[in-house]
Design a protein around this motif. Sequence first.
Motif, short mmCIF file in Angstrom:
data_model
loop_
_atom_site.label_atom_id
_atom_site.label_comp_id
_atom_site.label_asym_id
_atom_site.label_seq_id
_atom_site.Cartn_x
_atom_site.Cartn_y
_atom_site.Cartn_z
N CYS A 183 2.46 39.49 62.58
CA CYS A 183 1.47 40.52 62.90
C CYS A 183 0.94 40.29 64.30
O CYS A 183 0.78 39.14 64.74
CB CYS A 183 0.32 40.44 61.88
SG CYS A 183 -0.74 41.89 61.83
N VAL A 184 0.67 41.37 65.02
CA VAL A 184 -0.07 41.28 66.28
C VAL A 184 -1.44 41.89 66.06
O VAL A 184 -1.60 42.83 65.26
CB VAL A 184 0.66 41.96 67.45
CG1 VAL A 184 1.95 41.26 67.77
CG2 VAL A 184 0.89 43.43 67.18
N ILE A 185 -2.43 41.35 66.76
CA ILE A 185 -3.81 41.81 66.63
C ILE A 185 -4.30 42.25 68.01
O ILE A 185 -4.85 41.45 68.77
CB ILE A 185 -4.72 40.69 66.06
CG1 ILE A 185 -4.17 40.19 64.72
CG2 ILE A 185 -6.15 41.19 65.89
CD1 ILE A 185 -4.96 39.03 64.14
N PRO A 186 -4.07 43.52 68.36
CA PRO A 186 -4.53 43.99 69.67
C PRO A 186 -6.05 44.17 69.71
O PRO A 186 -6.68 44.49 68.70
CB PRO A 186 -3.81 45.33 69.83
CG PRO A 186 -2.77 45.37 68.77
CD PRO A 186 -3.30 44.53 67.65
N GLY A 187 -6.59 44.00 70.91
CA GLY A 187 -7.99 44.33 71.14
C GLY A 187 -8.11 45.75 71.66
O GLY A 187 -7.45 46.66 71.16
N VAL A 188 -8.93 45.94 72.69
CA VAL A 188 -9.11 47.29 73.25
C VAL A 188 -7.97 47.56 74.22
O VAL A 188 -7.87 46.98 75.30
CB VAL A 188 -10.49 47.43 73.95
CG1 VAL A 188 -11.58 47.62 72.92
CG2 VAL A 188 -10.80 46.23 74.83
N ILE A 189 -7.08 48.43 73.81
CA ILE A 189 -5.86 48.74 74.57
C ILE A 189 -5.96 50.17 75.10
O ILE A 189 -6.50 51.06 74.44
CB ILE A 189 -4.61 48.59 73.67
CG1 ILE A 189 -4.60 47.22 72.97
CG2 ILE A 189 -3.34 48.79 74.49
CD1 ILE A 189 -4.59 46.03 73.89
N MET A 211 -11.70 38.99 80.05
CA MET A 211 -10.82 39.44 81.12
C MET A 211 -11.30 40.74 81.78
O MET A 211 -10.71 41.20 82.76
CB MET A 211 -9.39 39.60 80.60
CG MET A 211 -8.74 38.26 80.25
SD MET A 211 -7.00 38.37 79.71
CE MET A 211 -6.21 38.84 81.26
N LYS A 212 -12.34 41.35 81.21
CA LYS A 212 -13.07 42.47 81.81
C LYS A 212 -12.21 43.70 82.10
O LYS A 212 -12.44 44.44 83.05
CB LYS A 212 -13.77 42.02 83.10
CG LYS A 212 -14.74 40.87 82.90
CD LYS A 212 -15.47 40.53 84.17
CE LYS A 212 -16.32 39.27 84.03
NZ LYS A 212 -17.23 39.29 82.87
N ARG A 213 -11.24 43.93 81.25
CA ARG A 213 -10.41 45.13 81.40
C ARG A 213 -9.78 45.50 80.08
O ARG A 213 -9.75 44.70 79.14
CB ARG A 213 -9.31 44.91 82.44
CG ARG A 213 -8.25 43.88 82.04
CD ARG A 213 -7.09 43.87 83.03
NE ARG A 213 -6.10 42.84 82.76
CZ ARG A 213 -5.07 42.99 81.91
NH1 ARG A 213 -4.91 44.14 81.25
NH2 ARG A 213 -4.20 42.01 81.73
N SER A 258 -0.12 35.58 62.89
CA SER A 258 -0.79 36.68 63.55
C SER A 258 -1.16 36.23 64.96
O SER A 258 -1.83 35.19 65.13
CB SER A 258 -2.06 37.09 62.81
OG SER A 258 -1.74 37.63 61.54
N LEU A 259 -0.71 36.97 65.97
CA LEU A 259 -0.99 36.65 67.36
C LEU A 259 -1.97 37.68 67.93
O LEU A 259 -1.76 38.88 67.82
CB LEU A 259 0.29 36.65 68.18
CG LEU A 259 1.29 35.53 67.87
CD1 LEU A 259 2.46 35.58 68.85
CD2 LEU A 259 0.64 34.16 67.92
N VAL A 260 -3.04 37.17 68.52
CA VAL A 260 -4.09 38.01 69.08
C VAL A 260 -3.74 38.38 70.52
O VAL A 260 -3.36 37.52 71.32
CB VAL A 260 -5.45 37.28 69.02
CG1 VAL A 260 -6.54 38.14 69.64
CG2 VAL A 260 -5.80 36.92 67.59
N VAL A 261 -3.90 39.66 70.86
CA VAL A 261 -3.65 40.16 72.20
C VAL A 261 -4.88 40.97 72.61
O VAL A 261 -4.91 42.20 72.47
CB VAL A 261 -2.38 41.05 72.25
CG1 VAL A 261 -1.99 41.37 73.69
CG2 VAL A 261 -1.21 40.39 71.52
N ASP A 262 -5.93 40.28 73.08
CA ASP A 262 -7.22 40.98 73.22
C ASP A 262 -8.02 40.61 74.46
O ASP A 262 -9.20 40.96 74.56
CB ASP A 262 -8.08 40.69 71.98
CG ASP A 262 -8.60 39.26 71.93
OD1 ASP A 262 -8.09 38.40 72.67
OD2 ASP A 262 -9.53 39.00 71.14
N GLY A 263 -7.39 39.94 75.43
CA GLY A 263 -8.11 39.60 76.64
C GLY A 263 -9.30 38.68 76.42
O GLY A 263 -10.17 38.55 77.28
#
Length: 251
Positions: free
Chosen positions: A183-189, A213-215, A241-246
Amino acid sequence: MSGFSGRRAIVTGAAGGIGSAVIAALTNAGVTVAGLDLDTPALSETERSLGIKMHKITVDLSSVDDTRRAVGAACESLGGSADVIVNAAGVYELAPALKVEQSDWDLNQNINLRSSFFVAQTAIACRSDDSVPMSIVNVSSTGALRSGTGDAALSYGASKAGLLGLTISMATEWADRNVRANCVIPGVIDTSMVRIMDDPAAGQAWLDQRVPMKRLGRPEEVAKVVCFLASDDASYVTGASLVVDGGYLCA
């Protein structure tokens, strides 16, 4: 990434930001892709804008019967069972907790959670040879792990949290079928679902306060993680589960 050339993939939410980015990455890596989405014109526009070719399958993922039909049609169109399944379809039906109606709840659960299971189940049923590895990648959200972003997202968060548990169960249940599930866990994309930048000043202030990361993240940044999990480079990774959220969940 290794082990992609000549493989076949099914991607749901194919016309969405993350789904289309995944399709672009997989196609460029030599994968033949069937893209599933409810929006038929958007599927054609996605194919045109990306400059790629995919097998376009229209599907209503809120219907289990139509989901099974579409996955079967995708396998037939691909010329065989899929080696990669990416459940990227998602909806974001919002309502304050005390005002959530059954329709709000059902839409989030049916698209974000239930369809991911039946897409995977049907794809596995289409397999005739378990000696070829299969990888499932589900797309969850930081909304599964943190509330309080300002959105009335209780039922959405519940559906995405359920996807984390579903992924672990898939990994456990289907390991003996040579299937990995992650699973991937995206943040604000930066996709059409994210509305915080409708007011750019307020949106940037939120990012400055809540995201180290402010973006916003970019869909292709999520797609690269999806492709890693789907590839042979992650051949001993399952149930993860890998988080991708800055850094959003860190702050």
